[in-house]
Structures are given as structure tokens and as C-alpha cells.
Design an enzyme around this catalytic site. Structure first.
Site, mmCIF file in Angstrom:
data_model
loop_
_atom_site.group_PDB
_atom_site.id
_atom_site.type_symbol
_atom_site.label_atom_id
_atom_site.label_comp_id
_atom_site.label_asym_id
_atom_site.label_seq_id
_atom_site.Cartn_x
_atom_site.Cartn_y
_atom_site.Cartn_z
ATOM 1 C CG ASP A 12 -1.924 -1.320 1.076
ATOM 2 O OD1 ASP A 12 -2.550 -1.588 0.190
ATOM 3 O OD2 ASP A 12 -1.910 -1.698 2.320
ATOM 4 C CG HIS A 40 -1.237 -1.949 -7.568
ATOM 5 N ND1 HIS A 40 -0.518 -2.420 -8.571
ATOM 6 C CD2 HIS A 40 -1.049 -2.208 -6.568
ATOM 7 C CE1 HIS A 40 0.388 -3.152 -8.051
ATOM 8 N NE2 HIS A 40 0.210 -2.964 -6.571
HETATM 9 P P1 GDP Z 1 -0.633 0.329 -3.689
HETATM 10 O O1 GDP Z 1 -1.281 -0.982 -3.638
HETATM 11 O O2 GDP Z 1 0.855 0.379 -3.311
HETATM 12 O O3 GDP Z 1 -0.986 0.648 -5.426
HETATM 13 O O4 GDP Z 1 -1.294 1.382 -2.721
HETATM 14 P P2 GDP Z 1 -2.816 1.888 -2.781
HETATM 15 O O5 GDP Z 1 -3.928 1.378 -3.871
HETATM 16 O O6 GDP Z 1 -3.083 1.494 -1.214
HETATM 17 O O7 GDP Z 1 -2.444 3.378 -2.752
HETATM 18 C C1 GDP Z 1 -2.460 4.243 -1.963
HETATM 19 C C2 GDP Z 1 -3.647 5.348 -1.981
HETATM 20 O O8 GDP Z 1 -2.805 6.748 -2.234
HETATM 21 C C3 GDP Z 1 -4.349 5.580 -3.365
HETATM 22 O O9 GDP Z 1 -5.476 6.158 -2.736
HETATM 23 C C4 GDP Z 1 -3.565 6.655 -4.091
HETATM 24 O O10 GDP Z 1 -4.530 7.116 -5.053
HETATM 25 C C5 GDP Z 1 -3.398 7.271 -3.121
HETATM 26 N N1 GDP Z 1 -1.753 8.245 -3.486
HETATM 27 C C6 GDP Z 1 -0.786 7.579 -4.128
HETATM 28 N N2 GDP Z 1 0.287 8.237 -4.233
HETATM 29 C C7 GDP Z 1 -0.055 9.474 -3.324
HETATM 30 C C8 GDP Z 1 0.521 10.702 -2.945
HETATM 31 O O11 GDP Z 1 1.665 10.902 -3.153
HETATM 32 N N3 GDP Z 1 -0.377 11.237 -1.977
HETATM 33 C C9 GDP Z 1 -1.477 11.131 -1.687
HETATM 34 N N4 GDP Z 1 -2.245 12.059 -0.936
HETATM 35 N N5 GDP Z 1 -2.156 10.018 -2.042
HETATM 36 C C10 GDP Z 1 -1.628 9.321 -2.923
#
Ligand code: GDP
Length: 429
Positions: A12, A40
Site C-alpha cells: 500500500d 492498486h
Molecule cells: P498500492 O497498493 O501500493 O498501489 O497502494 P494503494 O492502492 O493503497 O494506494 C495508496 C492510495 O494513495 C491510493 O488511494 C492512491 O490514489 C493514493 N496516493 C498515491 N500516491 C499518493 C500521494 O503521493 N499522495 C496522496 N495524498 N495520495 C497518494
């Protein structure tokens, strides 16, 4: 050029956004591991999507998307996600599925749920997507590789699979004969027909692609600390989210993976059970959780509130080491703009001794975080495009972490949108 983009911590970390961004330059995006158990999140012009099984390159017309051999391929989830893209106006993506990938079946999901119930308070906090039962059957060599569906006679295999599963379900869960050979055969025949247009010979195809100089992005799922061998066993996934496993899953030689980009985020989160050093509670945790990500830190797959902690240099450095990270991306820096002082965990105190090295799992229960406190920047940095324009305190925060994890931070994500990115010195963009 083969690049791996993978999680440096517990998952995440914001890999979805970064993979989507890097996929713009990729000819091929490969999902090499896991199944539909994590999500993701990708936000782009078509809307907001949570991809569980599809590779993150599906939004680009020029990108081929591959599901490689070591993935836990859930056919039902695959077609469900394809339909969501269609419903939202995304042009049909180019997708190939390795004939050597194995099928995650409905019975695996059922077993996952029953097993979590059976374990009760000792459950693992599984997403109940069938991953552990799938990999158990795979390594017991009773499961179905997609290529096998095309063989002339599956009857012995069907018989063994149904016998084994029925005996197990009867003994463990008191459920008699949940599988019949006839129903399973029918299901597999249907799956075979639906998958036929997507199936390909993954190792030969990708080795040719490497030789012809294609730009290939290997997309990891979860994070290094969930690796079945090097992570916090038994609170791990059942395969390996490490970049090196990308070579196993694709058949590409390990030395071709020249660039390994570890995604880490500016604070820590964790889902599921197991020790999580420095776990926050009460209003401090709730505030960070509420402000995290694009709409709070809640599981992309389950909606469960994530466990929260400050940035943990000990686990992140270990995670980057396991991944063989050549560079790192620090995501969610914008989230911390509300704090006067930002604690950063720089060591674990275990039985009176402070260590900077991540220990074996059994020692984690006694580990207390040792913090350093950095100055906060107290403003919104989400519109900033250039590292030099970040407040001094934010730059100091990035440099502090970079120093501690011993990997150059080449990109900083300061918001959920594709455009919210600060480039420093990436070899890849
Ligand atoms: P993954 O499984 O590693 O892709 O992580 P997630 O799907 O849980 O993504 C994390 C969340 O953070 C998602 O809702 C993204 O849209 C959001 N997100 C990604 N990068 C950033 C960032 O730099 N800042 C903020 N505020 N949100 C982000």
C-alpha cells in the site's frame, strides 16, 4: 531495459500510481506475482480504479499487459475487472496471460474464508481471496496450470483434486463433498474457452522482447516485508513480492533486471495481523489515517482501516535491501503537512539494546521504536513540481530518509494524481 517497480515496506505504498506513471514509457507491463488479494489504486482521466489482478498498464493503448507464470490467476476476477474498464469507457487493453500461470479457483476462496473463521482470534487477517490455499495446492502439485486445460485428458487430475479437497473440507470444516468432478470439469472448460484468446508462451515471448530492446516494467504487488521467506513470517503472503521473483515468474534472466524502483511512503501502514513496531493508536493514528492516501488509509480490497505508524527507517532499509533497490520513490509526502514535529523511527530497542537492523519476527514483539523528531513544514505542498521549491523542512525530511535507507530517492509523489510528482534524478524517466 527491464525495470521492476515494487513495494519497499508492508504494501500500500502507492505502487499503483507510480506504475501507471512509469507505464507511459513501457512497451510491456508485467504483473508477476500474487493474485487479486491487493489493490492498486490508479486515478487517471477515465476515473478512479482499483486494479486487483490487471497490470497497471491497461490504460495505455501502446502498452501490452502481461500476467506472468507465478501469479495466482483468478479468472472470475480478471473478467470482472475487464468489464469495469469497459463500463468506464477505457479502450480494450492488450492483455496476455501466461499459459504457465495457475488457476485460482472458487474453492480456494471458500477455503480461505473457512480457514480464517476456524483460526478465530489467531487468524492472519487474510483478504480471503484464496491466495494461501492456491499456493498450497500449487506446491503440492495438485492444482491446474492453465496449459493443462488444453491437454487431452484431465480426468486423473480432476479426480485427485476433488478427492483431496473433499477429504480436507470434511475433516477440517465438516463440509462434505463441496466439489464434484462434473462441476469442476464444466467450470474449467468454460474458463479454458474464455481464456484461449489471451494465452501465450510467457518465457519465450519475454526473452525475445528483452533481446529486441523492449522497455519492460515488472509490477510487484504487496511489499518486501510480506515476502514468504524474508518477511515477517507467518504474517506474510504465500509467494514473493521481491524484484528477484520477477525473473522466476517471467523466465527473464535475473541480470536483465537493471533497475529496481522501491516505492516507500512518508509514513507507515500495515494491514492484517502480526507485529507492527511503533503502531499508533487513538486520535494520533486516526488523524494520520484520515489524511492518508487520496481518501484515507483504508484497505483497497477490504475497506478495513489500516494500522498506522510513523516512517520506519529500520523496516524500509531492510525492505529496500531485499528488493535490491537501485532507487526509491517517496510517496504521500503531502499527507504530513499538518504536523509541527514529525517522528521518524530510526531504531528498535529490543531487550535493552538498540538496533538499526530488522530482526527475525519473534523479536518484533519486544521491539520498541526509537524516534528522532524532524521539523514539519506546515503547509500544502501538493502543487509543487520542483524539489528546490519544497519547504526546507520537507527537503530535509526526504534527505534524512534517503540517508537512512541508503538508496537515492529519485522521485517524490505529492498527491494521488499522475501530475503530482517531483523528479530529482531518476535513471528511468
Ligand atoms: P498500492 O497498493 O501500493 O498501489 O497502494 P494503494 O492502492 O493503497 O494506494 C495508496 C492510495 O494513495 C491510493 O488511494 C492512491 O490514489 C493514493 N496516493 C498515491 N500516491 C499518493 C500521494 O503521493 N499522495 C496522496 N495524498 N495520495 C497518494
Amino acid at each position: 531495459m527491464v525495470t521492476a517497480i515494487i513495494g519497499g515496506s508492508f504494501g500500500d505504498e502507492g505502487k499503483g500510481k507510480m506504475t501507471d506513471l512509469l507505464a507511459a514509457k513501457a512497451d510491456i507491463v508485467v504483473r508477476f506475482q500474487g493474485g487479486a488479494n491487493a489493490g492498486h489504486t490508479v486515478i487517471n482521466d477515465y476515473g478512479k480504479f482499483v486494479l486487483h489482478i490487471l497490470p497497471s498498464g491497461v490504460f495505455y493503448r501502446h502498452t501490452e499487459n502481461i500476467i506472468a507464470s507465478s501469479a495466482a490467476f483468478d479468472s472470475d476476477e480478471f473478467f470482472r475487472e475487464l468489464q469495469i474498464l469497459k463500463d468506464n469507457g477505457v479502450p480494450a487493453p492488450a492483455i496476455k496471460i501466461s499459459s504457465r500461470a495457475q488457476l485460482l479457483l472458487p474453492i480456494h476462496k471458500m477455503q480461505d474464508t473457512l480457514e480464517e473463521q476456524r483460526l478465530g482470534k489467531n487468524s492472519f487477517g487474510s483478504t480471503e481471496s484464496g491466495i494461501a490455499p492456491f499456493y498450497s495446492d500449487k506446491y503440492a502439485k495438485r492444482n491446474f496450470q492453465i496449459s493443462e486445460l488444453f491437454s487431452d485428458d484431465l480426468s486423473d487430475k480432476l479426480k485427485r483434486f476433488c478427492n483431496d479437497k473433499n477429504k480436507f473440507f470434511g475433516a477440517f470444516y465438516g463440509i462434505q463433498n463441496p466439489l464434484s468432478e462434473r462441476d469442476l470439469k464444466e467450470y474449467l472448460t468454460e474458463v479454458k474457452d474464455k481464456l484461449a484468446p489471451y494465452i501465450f508462451d510467457c518465457p519465450h515471448y519475454l526473452n525475445s522482447a528483452v533481446k529486441s530492446g523492449k522497455n519492460i516494467l515488472l509490477e510487484g504487488q504487496l511489499g518486501a516485508l510480506r515476502d514468504v521467506d524474508n518477511g515477517i513470517y507467518p504474517f506474510v503472503t504465500s509467494s514473493s513480492p521481491l524484484a528477484g521473483f520477477g525473473s522466476v515468474s517471467t523466465g527473464i534472466p535475473p541480470y536483465e533486471i537493471r533497475s529496481v524502483i522501491a516505492i516507500i511512503k512518508a509514513y507507515s501502514t500495515c494491514v492484517g495481523a502480526g507485529a507492527f513496531v511503533g503502531e499508533l493508536s487513538g486520535s494520533v493514528a486516526e488523524e494520520l489515517r484520515k489524511r492518508g492516501g487520496d481518501s484515507g488509509e483504508y484497505g483497497a480490497k477490504t475497506g478495513r482501516p489500516r494500522r498506522m505508524a510513523w516512517f520506519d527507517c529500520v523496516s524500509a532499509r531492510y525492505g529496500c535491501m531485499l528488493q535490491g533497490a537501485t532507487e526509491a520513490v517517496l510517496t504521500m509526502l503531502d499527507v504530513l503537512g499538518y504536523l509541527d514535529k514529525i517522528p521518524v523511527c530510526v531504531g528498535y530497542k529490543i531487550n535493552g539494546e538498540v538496533t538499526e537492523e530488522f530482526p527475525e519476527t519473534y523479536l518484533l514483539d519486544n521491539a520498541e521504536p526509537v524516534y528522532e523528531y524532524l521539523n514539519g513544514w506546515k503547509c500544502d505542498i501538493s502543487g509543487i513540481k520542483d524539489f528546490s521549491e519544497l519547504p526546507e523542512e520537507a527537503r530535509a525530511y526526504v534527505e534524512f530518509i534517503e540517508n537512512k535507507i541508503a538508496v537515492p530517492i529519485t522521485m517524490i509523489s505529492n498527491g494521488p494524481k499522475r501530475s503530482q510528482i517531483i523528479y530529482r534524478k531518476s535513471a528511468c524517466i
